[in-house]
Write an enzyme that holds these catalytic residues in place. Structure first.
Site, PDB file in Angstrom:
ATOM      1  N   ARG A 152       0.861  -1.220   0.051  1.00  0.00           N
ATOM      2  CA  ARG A 152       0.028  -0.037  -0.096  1.00  0.00           C
ATOM      3  C   ARG A 152       1.055   1.358   0.099  1.00  0.00           C
ATOM      4  O   ARG A 152       0.530   2.228  -0.697  1.00  0.00           O
ATOM      5  CB  ARG A 152      -1.075  -0.012   1.211  1.00  0.00           C
ATOM      6  CG  ARG A 152      -2.070  -1.058   1.045  1.00  0.00           C
ATOM      7  CD  ARG A 152      -2.924  -1.095   2.383  1.00  0.00           C
ATOM      8  NE  ARG A 152      -3.917  -1.386   2.216  1.00  0.00           N
ATOM      9  CZ  ARG A 152      -5.046  -2.020   3.144  1.00  0.00           C
ATOM     10  NH1 ARG A 152      -4.846  -1.353   4.496  1.00  0.00           N
ATOM     11  NH2 ARG A 152      -6.090  -2.674   2.853  1.00  0.00           N
ATOM     12  N   HIS A 210      -5.157   6.061   6.576  1.00  0.00           N
ATOM     13  CA  HIS A 210      -6.219   4.882   6.780  1.00  0.00           C
ATOM     14  C   HIS A 210      -5.863   3.976   8.082  1.00  0.00           C
ATOM     15  O   HIS A 210      -6.770   3.869   8.726  1.00  0.00           O
ATOM     16  CB  HIS A 210      -5.852   4.097   5.509  1.00  0.00           C
ATOM     17  CG  HIS A 210      -6.735   2.536   5.541  1.00  0.00           C
ATOM     18  ND1 HIS A 210      -8.226   2.842   5.723  1.00  0.00           N
ATOM     19  CD2 HIS A 210      -6.724   1.316   5.593  1.00  0.00           C
ATOM     20  CE1 HIS A 210      -8.859   1.654   5.702  1.00  0.00           C
ATOM     21  NE2 HIS A 210      -7.633   0.723   5.848  1.00  0.00           N
TER      22      HIS A 210
END
Length: 538
Positions: free
Chosen positions: A274, A335
């Site tokens: 990510r 996140h």
């Protein structure tokens, strides 16, 4: 009158808090404190799934290796080993509780996500977190030994003369009062609201970490923040997360010209870890001057999209994005927070009687970069250890009289509101996807100034309340005003921790990227350990 007394207080009602409360022995009285209602935390928003090596083609060893690789040298190998080896029993427990994971015929269905070497992510369509949390919440409400205290905001930890945690103060029903307990478990989630661009819900203000740090608990690795590559980017819309599973199913990242640009930055393209995908998007946008990129689902059969991603379809349609006919506009957003309060495999912090689970804790599992879908698994595996918890034995304490106050904090709230509105953009610009010393030092100075101003407000005495004090707030707006102050103070502390540790780590690793120190250094395969104002490598 004596203080209300429980064996255990659990603060937070996400997957970690709910499952932890359920795992506590039935003979213990438990208070579950949640600042909103049940089912409002980040766990409820988790789309992708929960990782577990339970298929014949997989193994805990492979899951271990994938997690260590993603963690970029900072995972605690024993903590990860504990996680992956207890995955199967945790999944079995959830299934027995009634969590309806998707199945392929009679077998649990599993999908592939970025940086996993095998399909091992179990899911319930694209609302896995909601399915788990809803089931756990239903179970909690049926337990006679658990009392849910909703709309209750934890303000401060109660430490006795031996520096043991024996309760908390809470803001509830216009009262600031104390609750005593032989153990306090912090499960308040992460602190994504410290960033202006985040997939986290509004309740994710880092409360547990801030409370623990102000009480002297040891914090580890707060500089490591995971920025999800694909959040819906439509004017007026919240940064709704477009699950990693969408790319796992075959969706492509493209720019305005239709180019699959991610392969210019990593050979795995969209399925790289990510942090790499987020930086690829960030760098590509800087290069092209565009405001967003796109996630194109055309490679996925429509019936598969309908089966796997009904919630994503619904939310995108609400914002006039038909994912069957056009790509989804996306950009990165904060996140998941890899750092937190240091705990051992029993969830014990550095303060006796204080425990932490879930995103609030730093178990050592995630290292510098969380492997996709390991977070829900960590919540369940580590919270299950609370079945062995033995609360401290505490004396009965007489409560003081409730003091009524009718303060009007309107003038003070002007400053608080300004800070609350400006802080997230400051942290996003200074400690977001790409960082450098000059901008971070300026931000640190600003945050320190804001913290000093906040501590000088009269509001602070009700957050820093002593066990010899209790208050009844008579002013109609006093409770939301005090909550706003307390959340803003927590966010300032979280921002300070992230900035100071990010400035301290003069290398790039995992979720921490320095433009002025882009290399990963062998000499920096160490954690950032924070003891209040002390900053050191350990």
């Amino acid at each position: 009158m004596i203080y209300p007394k429980f064996d255990v207080i659990v603060v937070g009602s996400g997957a970690a808090g709910l499952y932890g409360a359920l795992c506590l022995p039935d003979n213990l009285s438990v208070a579950l404190v949640t600042k909103d209602q049940l089912n409002t935390g980040a766990s409820d928003w988790a789309q992708g799934g929960i990782a577990a090596a339970i298929s014949a083609e997989d193994s805990p060893k492979l899951h271990l290796n994938d997690t260590l690789k993603a963690g970029a040298g900072l995972c605690d190998r024993l903590a990860v080993k504990f996680l992956v080896e207890h995955a199967e029993s945790s999944i079995k427990s959830l299934v027995e509780m009634g969590v309806a994971f998707d199945r392929h015929q009679s077998q649990l269905a599993m999908t592939l996500e970025a940086a996993h070497s095998r399909p091992r992510v179990l899911h319930a369509a694209d609302t896995t977190g909601r399915a788990i949390v809803a089931t756990l919440a239903q179970q909690v409400l049926q337990k006679n030994n658990i009392q849910v205290l909703s709309q209750a905001f934890a303000l401060k930890l109660w430490l006795n003369s031996r520096q043991e945690c024996q309760g908390i103060s809470i803001l509830k029903d216009h009262h600031v009062s104390w609750i005593q307990a032989g153990a306090v478990i912090l499960a308040t989630g992460g602190g994504g609201q410290v960033f202006s661009q985040t997939t986290n819900p509004e309740v994710s203000t880092g409360d547990g970490v801030a409370l623990a740090w102000r009480s002297g608990a040891t914090i580890r690795d707060p500089e490591f923040v995971q920025f999800h590559p694909t959040a819906l980017t439509v004017p007026g819309a919240p940064r709704f997360l477009i699950s990693e599973a969408v790319r796992g199913e075959g969706a492509h990242l493209i720019d305005h010209s239709g180019k699959r640009f991610a392969f210019d930055y990593h050979p795995d393209g969209e399925l790289a870890p990510r942090d790499i995908v987020s930086r690829a998007i960030f760098s590509h946008l800087q290069k092209t001057g565009e405001s967003h990129v796109f996630l194109d689902l055309q490679a996925i059969p429509p019936e598969r999209i309908r089966y796997r991603f009904p919630n994503i379809i619904r939310v995108c349609q609400h914002w006039d994005v038909d994912i069957f006919t056009k790509p989804i506009p996306v950009t990165p957003a904060a996140h998941y927070w890899m750092g937190g309060i240091i705990v051992d495999t029993m969830n014990q912090t550095s303060i006796p009687g204080l425990y932490a689970v879930g995103e609030t804790a730093s178990t050592g599992v995630h290292g510098a970069n969380r492997l996709a879908s390991n977070s829900l698994l960590e919540c369940i595996v580590y919270a299950s250890q609370l079945a062995k918890l033995q609360p401290l034995s505490l004396p009965t304490v007489v409560a003081p009289a409730m003091k009524e106050i009718s303060a009007d904090w309107d003038k003070e709230l002007n400053l608080v509101t300004i800070i609350r509105n400006q802080l997230p953009e400051l942290i996003w610009q200074s400690a977001g996807i790409c960082r450098n010393a000059r901008i971070m030092e300026q931000a640190i100075a600003q945050v320190k100034d804001w913290r000093s101003q906040m501590h000088n407000l009269s509001l602070n005495q009700y957050v820093a309340v002593l066990p010899t004090q209790q208050f009844k707030l008579r002013h109609a707006l006093a409770e939301p005003q005090l909550k706003l102050y307390a959340e803003t103070l927590n966010l300032l502390d979280i921002g300070y921790l992230i900035l100071k540790s990010a400035a301290f780590r003069t290398e790039s690793r995992g979720g921490h990227y320095r433009e002025d120190y882009p290399d990963t250094l062998d000499s920096w395969q160490l954690h950032t350990i924070i003891h209040q104002e002390q900053w050191s490598k350990s």
